[in-house]
Design an enzyme around this catalytic site. Structure first.
Site, PDB file in Angstrom:
ATOM      1  N   ALA A   1       0.750  -1.346   0.157  1.00 13.44           N
ATOM      2  CA  ALA A   1      -0.241  -0.033  -0.002  1.00 13.44           C
ATOM      3  C   ALA A   1       0.749   1.117  -0.222  1.00 13.44           C
ATOM      4  O   ALA A   1       0.148   1.975  -0.177  1.00 13.44           O
ATOM      5  CB  ALA A   1      -1.067   0.538   1.046  1.00 13.44           C
TER       6      ALA A   1
ATOM      7  N   LYS B   1      -0.268  -8.193 -13.246  1.00 14.16           N
ATOM      8  CA  LYS B   1       2.059  -8.786 -14.168  1.00 14.16           C
ATOM      9  C   LYS B   1       2.939  -8.123 -13.440  1.00 14.16           C
ATOM     10  O   LYS B   1       2.884  -7.273 -12.378  1.00 14.16           O
ATOM     11  CB  LYS B   1       1.501  -8.935 -14.681  1.00 14.16           C
ATOM     12  CG  LYS B   1       1.253  -7.166 -15.398  1.00 14.16           C
ATOM     13  CD  LYS B   1       1.926  -6.888 -17.164  1.00 14.16           C
ATOM     14  CE  LYS B   1       2.451  -5.693 -18.001  1.00 14.16           C
ATOM     15  NZ  LYS B   1       4.016  -5.551 -17.215  1.00 14.16           N
TER      16      LYS B   1
ATOM     17  N   HIS C   1       0.446  -8.067 -22.485  1.00 19.02           N
ATOM     18  CA  HIS C   1      -0.973  -6.490 -22.827  1.00 19.02           C
ATOM     19  C   HIS C   1      -0.623  -6.988 -24.714  1.00 19.02           C
ATOM     20  O   HIS C   1      -2.518  -6.903 -25.140  1.00 19.02           O
ATOM     21  CB  HIS C   1       0.177  -5.122 -22.999  1.00 19.02           C
ATOM     22  CG  HIS C   1      -0.328  -5.274 -21.432  1.00 19.02           C
ATOM     23  ND1 HIS C   1      -0.609  -5.102 -20.713  1.00 19.02           N
ATOM     24  CD2 HIS C   1       0.733  -3.780 -21.410  1.00 19.02           C
ATOM     25  CE1 HIS C   1      -0.021  -4.756 -19.173  1.00 19.02           C
ATOM     26  NE2 HIS C   1       0.385  -3.952 -19.614  1.00 19.02           N
TER      27      HIS C   1
END
Length: 532
Positions: A48, A189, A281
């Protein structure tokens, strides 16, 4: 599909009408999804304190919370090694959140305060049970304060480097798995560096978490234009009937960034442009473009068709590859001038690859992938170039093209030949243009992370990567990656800000791509760095 909660109000009549009109197949029914997380849910964002969480994850969660899409009784816990108080985390969490369009300063401040009220923070290591036990204590504190039922759902988002994926997944499963509700884990990823490392990672994850609990993010699958491919393909007879080997000459899928590594060379050099962009992608984009019609919009039906088309792609051959590396130009440093890049690195910052799909629809059609950093513009697009018209009445006429601009400025346009108005018969290329910001001026297009995080809450895995998808994708790319890693072919230099290596245009032409020889056709070009 929307959540409607008492805290945020019910759907409007216009919303209901829109959903009713959409029932004919463009939106999956709840029967096609996993069980949605509603009511008592705690989401833990691991990592975080990192850039991904600050720039993508937490702003996306703010938007979803503000719009009323998250479960009614949601709480978000940040977890990382950095020592912070709850208040320090709350301030860090809003650093990259921008005021929504049309909000006054006071309205925005109130929304921020509401969002901060559902945030808290725990710090601890990733490789020791003590950290997860401290996290568990916080989760239980939050859950026991709530009135109502005993079902307690937990969603874990790993905004972490891949080196700790499996360690963290094991720590969460051992210490923080809810026995009174549903559990899901979101994994970012990269999923390994080649077929072998991917299989090792997947085996370790699957030893702890079931496949239906695991959501692997490739954020391109959350982009509006990529999601629109299903509707464009299968909701329009004219496109579905022409996208095949009988009509299509070649397809180019292009990714361009107008900036270099700029201090991130250490990470980039470990993976390179092919692992960073092409294997995930662009290949995911190709699979959605080329798949056959699924029997429904259910997640497994969609992903089954994606896997089928990927299995028809043989490994890439080295003769179908062009590699480049940018050098200093136009006042910008070259790749090797970046202090974070290893001296003398042969890592490609540009790659052009050609793939073929050996199935009845696409056999013989070249699919040209191009991805480059420090090039002339920022964009991602698909360009389907159709075959030449029958010769005879025309001596020199441009090919038709279907172009899908994924970013920036989402657009679908069809490049067609048209008579130039006037007294002479002269054909000129023009376009049927659907630029989103013009056609959908009052619609707020969601960011990819907003769409995917909401899908995880809803239990819709259709836009996440399945384990067998990863396996077959790495089979396509691993041989060429091992050749690059082991033989270290020298990439062709290209100046910072160029279109790519000098041989880039010739590479496309080798596979049948034709540029407009007259040079009369232009599409607006942006030099603004997109949020890629």
């Amino acid at each position: 599909m929307f959540f409607a909660h008492p805290r945020h109000g019910q759907l409007t009549a216009q919303d209901t009408a829109t959903m009713s009109r959409s029932k004919r197949g463009s939106i999956p029914s709840m029967e096609a999804l996993g069980e949605a997380f509603v009511g008592e849910t705690v989401m833990t964002v691991l990592g975080a304190s990192g850039d991904l969480a600050k720039k993508k994850t937490l702003p996306a969660l703010f938007t979803l919370y503000r719009q009323g899409h998250l479960p009614d009784d949601i709480h978000i816990v940040g977890y990382a090694r950095t020592k912070m108080t709850d208040e320090e985390f709350k301030q860090r969490a809003i650093q990259y959140i921008k005021a929504p369009k049309g909000f006054s300063e006071d309205e925005f401040k109130k929304e921020i305060e509401k969002f901060q009220s559902i945030l808290s923070y725990v710090h601890g290591p990733y490789d020791e049970d003590s950290g997860y036990q401290a996290l568990e204590k916080r989760l239980v504190e939050i859950e026991t304060k709530r009135p109502g039922g005993t079902r307690r759902n937990r969603l874990f988002y790993m905004a972490l480097p891949p080196s700790v994926f499996t360690v963290v997944a094991a720590g969460l499963r051992k210490n923080n798995y809810s026995t009174e509700g549903g559990n899901r884990i979101i994994v970012e990823k990269p999923f390994g560096k080649d077929l072998e490392s991917c299989r090792e990672m997947m085996s370790a994850l699957k030893a702890e978490w079931a496949e239906n609990e695991t959501y692997r993010i490739d954020h391109y699958l959350g982009k509006e234009m990529v999601k629109n491919l299903l509707v464009l393909r299968f909701g329009n007879v004219v496109l579905d009937q022409t996208l095949n080997k009988n009509s299509v000459s070649n397809v180019q899928i292009t990714f361009k960034e107008p900036f270099g590594t700029e201090g991130r060379g250490g990470y980039f050099d470990e993976f390179g442009i092919i692992r960073d962009v092409c294997q995930n992608h662009l290949l995911q984009t190709l699979s959605v473009l080329c798949m056959e019609r699924p029997v429904s919009f259910a997640a497994e039906d969609i992903r089954d068709e994606k896997v089928k088309v990927l299995r028809c792609i043989p490994p890439i051959k080295k003769e179908d590859v062009l590699l480049g590396q940018y050098v200093a130009a136009n006042g910008h440093p070259g790749y090797l001038d970046d202090d974070t890049v290893p001296k003398g690195s042969n890592c490609p910052t540009f790659a052009a690859l050609t793939l073929f799909i050996n199935n009845p629809r696409w056999e013989g059609v070249p699919f040209i992938m191009k991805a480059g950093k420090a090039v002339n513009e920022g964009k991602v697009e698909i360009r389907v170039q159709f075959k030449d018209v029958t010769s005879g009445i025309f001596t020199d006429i441009a090919r038709d093209e279907l172009v899908l601009r994924i970013q920036p400025d989402e657009a679908v346009y069809m490049k067609l030949n048209n008579k130039l108005p006037g007294l002479v018969t002269k054909a000129v290329p023009t376009e049927l243009d659907m630029t989103y910001k013009n056609r959908f001026s009052d619609v707020e297009i969601p960011q990819a992370y907003e769409a995917l995080i909401l899908d995880a809450f809803k239990g819709d895995a259709s836009n996440f990567v399945r384990d067998d998808e990863l396996d077959v994708a790495w089979k396509i790319f691993t041989p060429i990656l091992h050749w690059i890693d082991n033989d270290k072919p020298k990439p062709e230099p290209y100046p910072y800000g160029a279109r790519g290596p000098a041989d880039s245009a010739a590479f496309s032409e080798r596979y049948g791509y034709k540029r407009d020889d007259a040079g009369t056709y232009q599409w607006p070009v942006t030099n603004v760095a997109a949020n890629l």
